[in-house]
Design a protein around this motif. Structure first.
Motif, PDB file in Angstrom:
ATOM      1  N   ASN A   1       8.700   0.088 -12.484  1.00  0.00           N
ATOM      2  CA  ASN A   1       9.908   0.705 -11.939  1.00  0.00           C
ATOM      3  C   ASN A   1       9.581   1.541 -10.702  1.00  0.00           C
ATOM      4  O   ASN A   1      10.276   1.471  -9.676  1.00  0.00           O
ATOM      5  CB  ASN A   1      10.548   1.574 -13.022  1.00  0.00           C
ATOM      6  N   ALA A   2       8.501   2.319 -10.784  1.00  0.00           N
ATOM      7  CA  ALA A   2       8.107   3.161  -9.646  1.00  0.00           C
ATOM      8  C   ALA A   2       7.660   2.312  -8.453  1.00  0.00           C
ATOM      9  O   ALA A   2       7.986   2.619  -7.298  1.00  0.00           O
ATOM     10  CB  ALA A   2       6.993   4.110 -10.067  1.00  0.00           C
ATOM     11  N   ARG A   3       6.928   1.235  -8.737  1.00  0.00           N
ATOM     12  CA  ARG A   3       6.498   0.368  -7.637  1.00  0.00           C
ATOM     13  C   ARG A   3       7.700  -0.257  -6.926  1.00  0.00           C
ATOM     14  O   ARG A   3       7.712  -0.372  -5.684  1.00  0.00           O
ATOM     15  CB  ARG A   3       5.554  -0.710  -8.174  1.00  0.00           C
ATOM     16  N   LEU A   4       8.703  -0.630  -7.681  1.00  0.00           N
ATOM     17  CA  LEU A   4       9.906  -1.201  -7.054  1.00  0.00           C
ATOM     18  C   LEU A   4      10.688  -0.134  -6.294  1.00  0.00           C
ATOM     19  O   LEU A   4      11.364  -0.439  -5.306  1.00  0.00           O
ATOM     20  CB  LEU A   4      10.782  -1.877  -8.108  1.00  0.00           C
ATOM     21  N   ALA A   5      10.570   1.114  -6.733  1.00  0.00           N
ATOM     22  CA  ALA A   5      11.175   2.212  -5.968  1.00  0.00           C
ATOM     23  C   ALA A   5      10.510   2.331  -4.599  1.00  0.00           C
ATOM     24  O   ALA A   5      11.176   2.565  -3.585  1.00  0.00           O
ATOM     25  CB  ALA A   5      11.056   3.523  -6.742  1.00  0.00           C
ATOM     26  N   TYR A   6       9.204   2.156  -4.566  1.00  0.00           N
ATOM     27  CA  TYR A   6       8.505   2.219  -3.278  1.00  0.00           C
ATOM     28  C   TYR A   6       8.946   1.073  -2.375  1.00  0.00           C
ATOM     29  O   TYR A   6       9.053   1.236  -1.150  1.00  0.00           O
ATOM     30  CB  TYR A   6       6.984   2.177  -3.499  1.00  0.00           C
ATOM     31  N   GLN A   7       9.236  -0.076  -2.968  1.00  0.00           N
ATOM     32  CA  GLN A   7       9.762  -1.190  -2.180  1.00  0.00           C
ATOM     33  C   GLN A   7      11.121  -0.819  -1.569  1.00  0.00           C
ATOM     34  O   GLN A   7      11.397  -1.127  -0.397  1.00  0.00           O
ATOM     35  CB  GLN A   7       9.907  -2.435  -3.051  1.00  0.00           C
ATOM     36  N   VAL A   8      11.959  -0.142  -2.345  1.00  0.00           N
ATOM     37  CA  VAL A   8      13.254   0.325  -1.828  1.00  0.00           C
ATOM     38  C   VAL A   8      13.030   1.305  -0.675  1.00  0.00           C
ATOM     39  O   VAL A   8      13.710   1.233   0.365  1.00  0.00           O
ATOM     40  CB  VAL A   8      14.074   0.991  -2.958  1.00  0.00           C
ATOM     41  N   TYR A   9      12.083   2.212  -0.856  1.00  0.00           N
ATOM     42  CA  TYR A   9      11.733   3.179   0.194  1.00  0.00           C
ATOM     43  C   TYR A   9      11.337   2.456   1.482  1.00  0.00           C
ATOM     44  O   TYR A   9      11.829   2.775   2.579  1.00  0.00           O
ATOM     45  CB  TYR A   9      10.616   4.071  -0.316  1.00  0.00           C
ATOM     46  N   GLU A  10      10.462   1.474   1.358  1.00  0.00           N
ATOM     47  CA  GLU A  10      10.029   0.728   2.543  1.00  0.00           C
ATOM     48  C   GLU A  10      11.209   0.030   3.217  1.00  0.00           C
ATOM     49  O   GLU A  10      11.310   0.002   4.451  1.00  0.00           O
ATOM     50  CB  GLU A  10       8.975  -0.312   2.149  1.00  0.00           C
ATOM     51  N   GLU A  11      12.097  -0.508   2.410  1.00  0.00           N
ATOM     52  CA  GLU A  11      13.251  -1.247   2.952  1.00  0.00           C
ATOM     53  C   GLU A  11      14.223  -0.324   3.686  1.00  0.00           C
ATOM     54  O   GLU A  11      14.609  -0.590   4.833  1.00  0.00           O
ATOM     55  CB  GLU A  11      13.980  -1.939   1.793  1.00  0.00           C
ATOM     56  N   LEU A  12      14.596   0.778   3.044  1.00  0.00           N
ATOM     57  CA  LEU A  12      15.663   1.622   3.602  1.00  0.00           C
ATOM     58  C   LEU A  12      15.168   2.580   4.687  1.00  0.00           C
ATOM     59  O   LEU A  12      15.982   3.196   5.377  1.00  0.00           O
ATOM     60  CB  LEU A  12      16.357   2.389   2.482  1.00  0.00           C
ATOM     61  N   PHE A  13      13.851   2.687   4.827  1.00  0.00           N
ATOM     62  CA  PHE A  13      13.332   3.472   5.948  1.00  0.00           C
ATOM     63  C   PHE A  13      12.758   2.572   7.045  1.00  0.00           C
ATOM     64  O   PHE A  13      11.910   2.998   7.842  1.00  0.00           O
ATOM     65  CB  PHE A  13      12.312   4.509   5.461  1.00  0.00           C
ATOM     66  N   SER A  14      13.260   1.342   7.085  1.00  0.00           N
ATOM     67  CA  SER A  14      12.930   0.454   8.209  1.00  0.00           C
ATOM     68  C   SER A  14      14.197  -0.168   8.789  1.00  0.00           C
ATOM     69  O   SER A  14      14.139  -1.197   9.449  1.00  0.00           O
ATOM     70  CB  SER A  14      11.959  -0.643   7.743  1.00  0.00           C
ATOM     71  N   THR A  15      15.335   0.483   8.553  1.00  0.00           N
ATOM     72  CA  THR A  15      16.622  -0.015   9.043  1.00  0.00           C
ATOM     73  C   THR A  15      16.936   0.574  10.418  1.00  0.00           C
ATOM     74  O   THR A  15      16.326   1.564  10.845  1.00  0.00           O
ATOM     75  CB  THR A  15      17.753   0.380   8.080  1.00  0.00           C
ATOM     76  N   GLU A  16      17.923   0.004  11.073  1.00  0.00           N
ATOM     77  CA  GLU A  16      18.386   0.536  12.354  1.00  0.00           C
ATOM     78  C   GLU A  16      18.980   1.926  12.168  1.00  0.00           C
ATOM     79  O   GLU A  16      18.802   2.814  13.014  1.00  0.00           O
ATOM     80  CB  GLU A  16      19.430  -0.410  12.963  1.00  0.00           C
ATOM     81  N   ARG A  17      19.672   2.120  11.056  1.00  0.00           N
ATOM     82  CA  ARG A  17      20.259   3.434  10.774  1.00  0.00           C
ATOM     83  C   ARG A  17      19.173   4.501  10.750  1.00  0.00           C
ATOM     84  O   ARG A  17      19.337   5.577  11.332  1.00  0.00           O
ATOM     85  CB  ARG A  17      20.988   3.393   9.426  1.00  0.00           C
ATOM     86  N   TRP A  18      18.070   4.196  10.081  1.00  0.00           N
ATOM     87  CA  TRP A  18      16.984   5.174  10.021  1.00  0.00           C
ATOM     88  C   TRP A  18      16.314   5.335  11.376  1.00  0.00           C
ATOM     89  O   TRP A  18      15.939   6.445  11.758  1.00  0.00           O
ATOM     90  CB  TRP A  18      15.954   4.792   8.959  1.00  0.00           C
ATOM     91  N   ALA A  19      16.157   4.262  12.116  1.00  0.00           N
ATOM     92  CA  ALA A  19      15.501   4.330  13.418  1.00  0.00           C
ATOM     93  C   ALA A  19      16.208   5.315  14.346  1.00  0.00           C
ATOM     94  O   ALA A  19      15.562   6.058  15.095  1.00  0.00           O
ATOM     95  CB  ALA A  19      15.446   2.947  14.054  1.00  0.00           C
ATOM     96  N   VAL A  20      17.535   5.346  14.283  1.00  0.00           N
ATOM     97  CA  VAL A  20      18.317   6.276  15.112  1.00  0.00           C
ATOM     98  C   VAL A  20      18.000   7.726  14.728  1.00  0.00           C
ATOM     99  O   VAL A  20      17.804   8.593  15.592  1.00  0.00           O
ATOM    100  CB  VAL A  20      19.828   5.990  14.967  1.00  0.00           C
ATOM    101  N   LEU A  21      17.929   7.991  13.423  1.00  0.00           N
ATOM    102  CA  LEU A  21      17.614   9.342  12.961  1.00  0.00           C
ATOM    103  C   LEU A  21      16.173   9.723  13.301  1.00  0.00           C
ATOM    104  O   LEU A  21      15.891  10.849  13.715  1.00  0.00           O
ATOM    105  CB  LEU A  21      17.849   9.445  11.452  1.00  0.00           C
ATOM    106  N   ALA A  22      15.256   8.773  13.110  1.00  0.00           N
ATOM    107  CA  ALA A  22      13.853   9.036  13.421  1.00  0.00           C
ATOM    108  C   ALA A  22      13.674   9.344  14.903  1.00  0.00           C
ATOM    109  O   ALA A  22      12.873  10.218  15.282  1.00  0.00           O
ATOM    110  CB  ALA A  22      12.993   7.841  13.009  1.00  0.00           C
TER     111      ALA A  22
END
Length: 373
Positions: free
Chosen positions: A236-257
């Motif tokens: 479960n935790a490993r799949l959470a890290y996959q979610v983290y990788e996915e949602l912090f590589s979006t265009e939405r995040w890039a604008v904030l970064a």
């Protein structure tokens, strides 16, 4: 590297070790500083159960309670004063680490009153009060990831306050937490805050998942069921890290970064092994990756320091295997959604119960102090 301690190896791998405990005794005795110096501890988390244990065991708080009793303080005011003082002093202790890491580490967390977990407005108000009272740049305000808490997380971040989102069990809720975080940063930016100064972690609970699922696997009792014991929490935790990788590589995040935002780091919580049949470092060494936090009770920290075998990144590339574990559980009739909903409910109930015990114990201590004066 080979001569480094296991905790130093974890730090080298990009994992931050935070201690899941705090007390006046730890601060006054120097034991917390010793863990910083010797075992690579770079932060602290607290929760209602930790404060209940600290304040009701021993005599470290007797003088402060007597002082507050003489001032006519009520029970809730007394707890607020005691817990925020401990956290503020811990923030001072960790201030050099916070400065050296630009606020990424050196963090100390304090949780809103757990009875407010289902009260959005109450949580927002309490978070602001805690932040103002502690008055340290390196404090994190803990907010449970209930449905009601999601809106509060966004609102508190929008005020420029750093947040530790706690009691996350499900991948779906974790996605909602990241959404609430990114929405809060967008509002903070619109409000004129410096995004580089706002920090957040998302506390994903690990061992309790195995405790509940293993119980259900034992009830099934087949060889196929027994083969899955002790695997769900890590998967479960490993799949959470996959979610983290996915949602912090979006265009939405890039604008904030681009505007200076820092990602909300995954934090592994509940990392003490509950089943003695499992390695006592299971939820540490099997969950190593760059950019995460593992908050450990001291027993787990000591075990890791003593005999943890650190082999680098043990998360990236494991997602197919992790999905296979969760799918196998569903095929056996164990409902993931049912398990994570139950764990959230039980986790909140436990914190509320600890808080009520603390209220009763401190109320008794105040009464005793008033009679003695």
């Amino acid at each position: 590297m080979t001569n480094a301690t296991p905790t130093a190896q974890l730090s080298d791998a990009g994992l931050s070790i935070w201690l899941d405990d705090l007390s006046r005794e730890r601060l006054d005795s120097g034991s917390l500083q010793k863990l910083i110096d010797q075992k690579n501890v770079v932060g602290v988390t607290t929760n209602p159960s930790i404060f209940q244990a600290a304040i009701t065991s021993g005599t470290d708080y007797d003088a402060k309670i007597a002082e507050l009793a003489a001032q006519g303080a009520g029970v809730e005011e007394t707890i607020f004063e005691i817990t925020t003082a401990d956290v503020a002093d811990a923030c001072d202790l960790f201030a050099p680490i916070a400065a050296a890491t630009n606020g990424v580490d050196g963090r100390v967390s304090i949780e809103v009153d757990p009875r407010l977990a289902w009260d959005t407005a109450g949580t927002i108000a309490e978070a602001k009060n805690l932040y103002k009272k502690v008055d340290k740049d390196n404090v994190l305000i803990k907010i449970p990831a209930t449905i009601e808490g999601l809106e509060a997380i966004t609102a508190v971040l929008a005020e420029g306050i750093s947040v530790n989102v706690t009691l996350i069990f499900s991948l779906e809720r974790y996605r909602a937490v990241i959404n609430a975080f990114q929405a809060g940063l967008k509002q903070a930016l619109d409000n004129g805050h410096d995004l580089s100064k706002i920090h957040s972690v998302a506390s994903f609970f690990v061992s309790r998942v195995d405790t509940e699922i293993d119980k259900r696997l034992d009830a099934i009792g087949t060889d196929a069921a027994k083969a899955l014991k002790g695997k769900a929490g890590v998967a479960n935790a490993r799949l959470a890290y996959q979610v983290y990788e996915e949602l912090f590589s979006t265009e939405r995040w890039a604008v904030l970064a681009e505007a200076g935002a820092r990602p909300q780091r995954p934090l592994w919580a509940s990392t003490g092994v509950k089943d003695p049949a499992y390695p006592d470092t299971l939820y540490v060494t099997e969950l190593v990756a760059a950019g995460i936090v593992n908050t450990m009770p001291e027993k787990t920290l000591d075990a890791t320091f003593d005999h943890g075998v650190v082999t680098g990144d043990t998360i990236t590339g494991t997602y197919r295997e992790a999905n296979t574990v969760l799918n196998a559980l569903e095929n056996l009739g164990i409902s993931y959604n049912n398990v994570v909903a139950l764990l959230e409910s039980e986790g909140l109930d436990k914190f509320v119960a600890s808080w009520k015990e603390l209220l009763a114990d401190v109320n008794g201590a105040l009464s005793t102090a008033r009679k003695a004066s």
